[in-house]
Design a protein around this motif. Structure first.
Motif, PDB file in Angstrom:
ATOM      1  N   VAL A  92      -8.395   1.615   7.745  1.00  0.00           N
ATOM      2  CA  VAL A  92      -8.080   2.558   7.296  1.00  0.00           C
ATOM      3  C   VAL A  92      -8.498   4.057   8.347  1.00  0.00           C
ATOM      4  CG1 VAL A  92      -8.072   2.151   4.527  1.00  0.00           C
ATOM      5  CG2 VAL A  92     -10.461   2.622   5.861  1.00  0.00           C
ATOM      6  N   GLU A  93      -7.577   4.725   8.816  1.00  0.00           N
ATOM      7  CA  GLU A  93      -8.043   5.534   9.250  1.00  0.00           C
ATOM      8  C   GLU A  93      -9.129   6.341   8.987  1.00  0.00           C
ATOM      9  OE1 GLU A  93      -5.745   6.189  11.528  1.00  0.00           O
ATOM     10  OE2 GLU A  93      -5.705   3.785  11.633  1.00  0.00           O
ATOM     11  N   GLU A  94      -9.601   6.721   7.791  1.00  0.00           N
ATOM     12  CA  GLU A  94     -10.865   7.997   7.225  1.00  0.00           C
ATOM     13  C   GLU A  94     -11.203   6.832   6.436  1.00  0.00           C
ATOM     14  OE1 GLU A  94      -9.022  10.803   4.218  1.00  0.00           O
ATOM     15  OE2 GLU A  94      -9.316  11.538   6.776  1.00  0.00           O
ATOM     16  N   ALA A  95     -13.248   7.076   5.810  1.00  0.00           N
ATOM     17  CA  ALA A  95     -13.236   6.830   4.524  1.00  0.00           C
ATOM     18  C   ALA A  95     -12.814   6.147   3.272  1.00  0.00           C
ATOM     19  CB  ALA A  95     -14.927   7.243   4.910  1.00  0.00           C
ATOM     20  N   VAL A  96     -12.792   5.105   2.519  1.00  0.00           N
ATOM     21  CA  VAL A  96     -12.440   5.615   1.449  1.00  0.00           C
ATOM     22  C   VAL A  96     -13.505   4.808   0.631  1.00  0.00           C
ATOM     23  CG1 VAL A  96      -9.518   5.091   2.289  1.00  0.00           C
ATOM     24  CG2 VAL A  96     -11.269   3.294   1.828  1.00  0.00           C
ATOM     25  N   VAL A  97     -12.945   4.810  -0.533  1.00  0.00           N
ATOM     26  CA  VAL A  97     -13.944   4.814  -2.042  1.00  0.00           C
ATOM     27  C   VAL A  97     -12.982   4.159  -3.010  1.00  0.00           C
ATOM     28  CG1 VAL A  97     -15.422   5.530  -3.434  1.00  0.00           C
ATOM     29  CG2 VAL A  97     -15.490   6.772  -1.739  1.00  0.00           C
ATOM     30  N   ALA A  98     -13.557   3.365  -3.635  1.00  0.00           N
ATOM     31  CA  ALA A  98     -12.984   2.380  -4.064  1.00  0.00           C
ATOM     32  C   ALA A  98     -12.443   3.134  -5.355  1.00  0.00           C
ATOM     33  CB  ALA A  98     -13.786   1.026  -5.222  1.00  0.00           C
ATOM     34  N   ASP A 119       2.194  10.482   3.375  1.00  0.00           N
ATOM     35  CA  ASP A 119       2.657  10.042   1.905  1.00  0.00           C
ATOM     36  C   ASP A 119       2.103   9.042   0.642  1.00  0.00           C
ATOM     37  OD1 ASP A 119       5.200  12.093   2.693  1.00  0.00           O
ATOM     38  OD2 ASP A 119       5.784   9.860   3.572  1.00  0.00           O
ATOM     39  N   GLU A 120       1.778  10.008   0.072  1.00  0.00           N
ATOM     40  CA  GLU A 120       1.206   8.401  -1.454  1.00  0.00           C
ATOM     41  C   GLU A 120       1.470   7.286  -1.690  1.00  0.00           C
ATOM     42  OE1 GLU A 120       0.017   8.760  -6.029  1.00  0.00           O
ATOM     43  OE2 GLU A 120      -0.417  10.363  -4.586  1.00  0.00           O
ATOM     44  N   ILE A 121       1.318   5.939  -1.610  1.00  0.00           N
ATOM     45  CA  ILE A 121       2.330   5.254  -2.123  1.00  0.00           C
ATOM     46  C   ILE A 121       1.974   4.366  -3.633  1.00  0.00           C
ATOM     47  CG2 ILE A 121       2.510   4.412   0.199  1.00  0.00           C
ATOM     48  CD1 ILE A 121      -0.007   1.912   0.595  1.00  0.00           C
ATOM     49  N   ASN A 122       1.811   3.132  -3.834  1.00  0.00           N
ATOM     50  CA  ASN A 122       1.811   3.205  -5.127  1.00  0.00           C
ATOM     51  C   ASN A 122       0.239   2.019  -4.982  1.00  0.00           C
ATOM     52  OD1 ASN A 122       1.468   2.607  -8.222  1.00  0.00           O
ATOM     53  ND2 ASN A 122       3.488   1.156  -7.585  1.00  0.00           N
ATOM     54  N   GLY A 123      -0.649   2.632  -4.639  1.00  0.00           N
ATOM     55  CA  GLY A 123      -1.716   1.436  -4.777  1.00  0.00           C
ATOM     56  C   GLY A 123      -2.955   2.112  -4.443  1.00  0.00           C
ATOM     57  N   VAL A 124      -4.460   1.603  -4.935  1.00  0.00           N
ATOM     58  CA  VAL A 124      -5.100   2.376  -5.131  1.00  0.00           C
ATOM     59  C   VAL A 124      -6.256   1.088  -4.250  1.00  0.00           C
ATOM     60  CG1 VAL A 124      -6.883   2.999  -6.356  1.00  0.00           C
ATOM     61  CG2 VAL A 124      -4.644   2.495  -7.304  1.00  0.00           C
ATOM     62  N   PHE A 125      -7.529   1.979  -3.267  1.00  0.00           N
ATOM     63  CA  PHE A 125      -8.591   1.085  -2.287  1.00  0.00           C
ATOM     64  C   PHE A 125      -8.901   0.087  -3.508  1.00  0.00           C
ATOM     65  CE2 PHE A 125      -6.898   3.984   0.714  1.00  0.00           C
ATOM     66  CZ  PHE A 125      -6.173   3.662   1.080  1.00  0.00           C
TER      67      PHE A 125
END
Length: 140
Positions: A92-98, A119-125
């Protein structure tokens, strides 16, 4: 969770029956790194290339075992195994949270949806990670 050493493009749960794949030819002179986001290439049926902003997201380049001295990528004009559905490690390019929704930008990079140029994609961290680290992305 402990830091992960370059697992980009590695399936998060081996043996998952909910993983789907596609196979296309690489259309990138410099190659396609494992774990990069991909879109359709010039020949929409047979080729893929690195995702760009405004492109149609196809999936993620799956990692495979290579010689330790080889680059971790698919070379130009080789068959790319693309994960189109399932749980996969991405950088990831920047911090992400579940729970953050995923977005993709130029050169197949990932971050959460709040940034411009992605662009938003069909996925979740599914896991949290700091900038430049690895998180599990669930492609739906």
């Amino acid at each position: 969770m402990a830091d992960v050493v370059n697992k980009a493009g590695v399936l998060a749960y081996v043996g998952s029956q909910h993983t789907e794949y596609a196979y296309m030819w690489a259309e990138e002179p410099e190659g396609i790194p494992f774990g990069a986001a991909l879109m359709r290439g010039t020949d929409k049926e047979k080729q893929c290339k690195l995702m760009t902003t405004g492109g149609q997201f196809l999936g993620i380049a799956k990692a495979y075992q290579k010689n330790v001295y080889d680059k971790e990528q698919y070379d130009n004009q080789t068959t790319v195994e693309i994960i189109t559905k399932g749980k996969v490690w991405v950088k990831v390019e920047e911090a992400v949270v579940a729970g953050d929704k995923a977005a993709c930008g130029d050169s197949g990079k990932f971050k959460k949806t709040s940034g411009s140029g992605y662009d938003e994609i069909n996925g979740v961290f599914e896991t949290s990670a700091g900038s430049g680290k690895y998180a599990i992305l669930n492609l739906k």
